[in-house]
Structure formats: structure tokens, C-alpha cells
Design an enzyme around this catalytic site. Sequence first.
Site, short mmCIF file in Angstrom:
data_model
loop_
_atom_site.label_atom_id
_atom_site.label_comp_id
_atom_site.label_asym_id
_atom_site.label_seq_id
_atom_site.Cartn_x
_atom_site.Cartn_y
_atom_site.Cartn_z
N ASN A 1 7.14 49.64 80.05
CA ASN A 1 5.65 49.79 79.40
C ASN A 1 4.76 48.88 79.92
O ASN A 1 3.66 49.20 80.09
CB ASN A 1 6.06 49.38 78.05
CG ASN A 1 6.72 48.08 77.70
OD1 ASN A 1 7.68 48.10 78.01
ND2 ASN A 1 6.32 47.24 77.11
N CYS B 1 0.38 36.67 72.55
CA CYS B 1 0.01 35.72 71.68
C CYS B 1 1.30 35.31 70.74
O CYS B 1 1.47 36.22 69.99
CB CYS B 1 -1.10 35.68 70.89
SG CYS B 1 -1.78 34.06 70.70
N GLY C 1 9.22 54.87 68.14
CA GLY C 1 10.29 54.11 69.11
C GLY C 1 10.96 52.86 68.68
O GLY C 1 12.34 52.80 68.97
N SER C 2 10.58 51.96 67.87
CA SER C 2 11.10 50.99 67.29
C SER C 2 12.54 51.10 66.47
O SER C 2 13.68 50.69 66.73
CB SER C 2 10.46 49.87 66.77
OG SER C 2 9.31 49.41 67.45
N THR D 1 12.38 60.73 52.50
CA THR D 1 11.42 61.86 52.60
C THR D 1 10.88 62.03 54.17
O THR D 1 10.22 61.12 54.63
CB THR D 1 10.55 61.90 51.43
OG1 THR D 1 11.06 61.78 50.25
CG2 THR D 1 9.81 63.07 51.50
C1 LIG Z 1 8.77 51.00 75.95
C2 LIG Z 1 8.69 51.00 74.50
N1 LIG Z 1 9.78 50.97 73.78
C3 LIG Z 1 9.42 50.99 72.39
C4 LIG Z 1 8.26 51.14 71.90
C5 LIG Z 1 8.03 51.03 70.30
O1 LIG Z 1 7.46 51.88 69.78
P1 LIG Z 1 6.75 52.39 68.46
O2 LIG Z 1 5.46 51.66 68.60
O3 LIG Z 1 6.70 53.60 68.02
O4 LIG Z 1 7.55 51.57 67.54
C6 LIG Z 1 6.96 50.90 72.64
C7 LIG Z 1 5.72 50.72 72.30
O5 LIG Z 1 4.69 50.17 72.78
C8 LIG Z 1 7.29 50.90 74.13
O6 LIG Z 1 6.10 51.09 74.97
#
Ligand SMILES: Cc1ncc(COP(=O)(O)O)c(C=O)c1O
Length: 381
Positions: free
Chosen positions: A150, A323, A69-70, A236
Site C-alpha cells: 500500500n 502519527c 479489508g481489515s 444484516t
Molecule cells: C493493503 C491494505 N490492506 C488492508 C487495508 C484495510 O482496508 P479497509 O480500509 O477496507 O479496512 C488497507 C487500507 O488502507 C490496505 O491498503
Amino acid sequence: MIYADNAATTPVSDSVLQAMLPYFSKEFGNPSSLYASGRRAKRALESARETVADCLDARPDEIFFTSGGSESDNWAIKMSAKKGKETGKTHLITSEFEHHAVLHSLRSLESGGFTVSALSVHEDGIIRPEELKAALRPETALVTVMTANNEIGTIQPISEIGALCRGAGIPLHTDAVQAAGILPLDVKAMNVDFLSLSAHKFHGPKGVGALYIRKGAGISGLMDGGAQERGLRAGTENVAGIVGLAVALKEACENRKACADRLTAMRDRLIQGALKIPGTRLNGDPVKRLPGNVNLSFEQVEGEALLLLLDQNGICASAGSACTAGSLEPSHVLRAIGLSEPLAHGSLRLTLSCQNTEAEVDEILQILPDVIMRVRSLSSQ
Ligand SMILES: Cc1ncc(COP(=O)(O)O)c(C=O)c1O
């Protein structure tokens, strides 16, 4: 042990693990190799791409695999900004309660000359499309708003926001990391140009995700190097991980309705039971939230102490504090919806998946009042 932290990560399901295993050993080929084992790996990759595209109502050539996701968020945001800058567009819009992958990407762009407008989040944890409309400018390069939060699980009106963006000719990215596999996601109905997802949130493996890039949205790649992912994402491919992502997403999509109904019933039972504890509030809209998300604040409770006691009782959950550099910062999400600092510190997030049971919910409800009482009596000593 009761695992109630599925928004943090989920266990890989057995069928996902079985589907992945051959790609670590027997089928170890590099998808870029021309001989038979490479071609088989390539086929597995393309079949995974088709599966993901199917689940999102996208085309296979609109799906790009990433490390999670990041990376997907960074890619969509930074490369849209780069594209915008080429035509003098240096304004970006987001909401105050996005994930740090989004907020910190935007922060780094701000130091590079971009202006960022962060829409405020209302007490119910939902942003208002009319406020987004008012924030749009001719020089807006991108709008990025998450599909579901989240921490508090609130679901945003993405299709409406998307329609406004389309009308103004501005691309929309949505971080759907918490929504994928849980809410129905149809990139066309959502009117989005970019969508991020991550496998470990829906019983797939960690370190693999995807970015949907609408055909014609035309952004460049974030990673330089080889020609993988049609020249847009060098490196890869994580074949086993990608196979796992696709199987997990397919399973989640096939079982979505039944799972959502079960989760909603468990969530509401948990909320109703927890609200009987004096000095308790639910954070975020009670209905427009992810079916497995419960986020509570307790008066006169310190979140960290609460988590430790829950852990001693075999319950894994999380709090709305992170933290940072040795000091406890209250969650930016809870602050964005207007919670006072003490209430933000006294928060608890319980997130369920379909692997949880009603008996576990009952056990949490049995343990929680006692634990809250103990934390309160410890802090008043
Ligand atoms: C809303 C949201 N975006 C992005 C991420 C990041 O995803 P990843 O852990 O796959 O990098 C998270 C992970 O907690 C998330 O909850």
C-alpha cells in the site's frame, strides 16, 4: 484540487452511486425476509456475489461480503490460525511490510501462543520465494503475503509463493486490497486459498469488502450471530454497499487494461520528472509496482511539512509516517526496505487513479520542485 492519494481511498464513481441509491430507499428490504422486497434484496446480493466471483475467476459460493479489508484480513488470519491449532500447527508466516490489519492480527495471535516468522523485504520492495520456502515448517498453519504494497506499490510474486505453499500443503492468504481492480486477479492462477479486497480502493463505497475463501479451505466465521453469508458472517448485509462493490469491481475489471496503460504512462512521467529534483530517490522497484504508485524520498525534507505545503498548493498526497501516540514513527514499510530514518521521514506517496489527468501530473511536476526547495530552506533555518 488535485487528488493524488488514491491508495488511501477513491471517490465513488457516478455509476456506482446510481446503482446503490435504490437500496437505501425504494429497495430497502432485508435479504433474509421472505416477502417480495426481501427476495429482491437477496437477488441483488447474489447477483453481486456472481459479479465478484467472475472478476476473480472464483465460484460465487467462495465469496463472502465483509465490512472491508481489515475485517477480511482478520477473518482469514485468525480463523486459519484457529483451525491450525486444532492439529497442533501454531506457526504463521508473513512479510515485514504488510498492512497493520495483517501485522496486528498476527501480533494478537502471538500473545495467544503462536510463533510468527516475518520474511524480510529486499531493497526493491519484493520478497523472495526461496526465502519463503526456507521458512515453511511442518507446523505452519498459514502464510499471509500481500499482493501489492500500500505504500510503495511493489507487486509480490504471489503465484510462485502460492505454488510453494500448495506443494507443502499450507494455505496462503493474500491481502489484495491495493491490487483489486488494478491488477488482474485470478485466484486459481495465484494459487491462493484466501484473498481480501475492499471496495473503497476501486471507486466503490467505504465500509464494504469481500473475502474469497477457496471451496474446501474450510475456516469458521469470525462473527457470531445470525446465519447470513451461509452461516459464516453474521450481521444484516450492507446491500447498497455490496451492490456498489460489485459494480465498481466490474467496471474496474472491464477497463483494467486501458486504465493500467494510462496510469503507467502518468506514473513514469511523474517519476522521471520528480527524480530531476536533486537529492530524490524512488522507493521500490521502478517496474514491478502498481501502475499508479509513486513513492519518493527527499534528502533534508520533513514529510509532514511537505504535505502541508502541497496541501496549500491544492495537492492531496500522503507521507510515509504515521502519527502514533503523538510521536512521528517512520513507516515500517520504508524501514523494511532499508531506508534510514531521515529518508523514511522525508517520503512522499502520490497515488493516481484513472480519474487523474496528464495535466494534473504536469501541474504536480511544476509545483513539487519549489515546494521541496521551500521545505529545505525552512528546515535549514
Ligand atoms: C493493503 C491494505 N490492506 C488492508 C487495508 C484495510 O482496508 P479497509 O480500509 O477496507 O479496512 C488497507 C487500507 O488502507 C490496505 O491498503
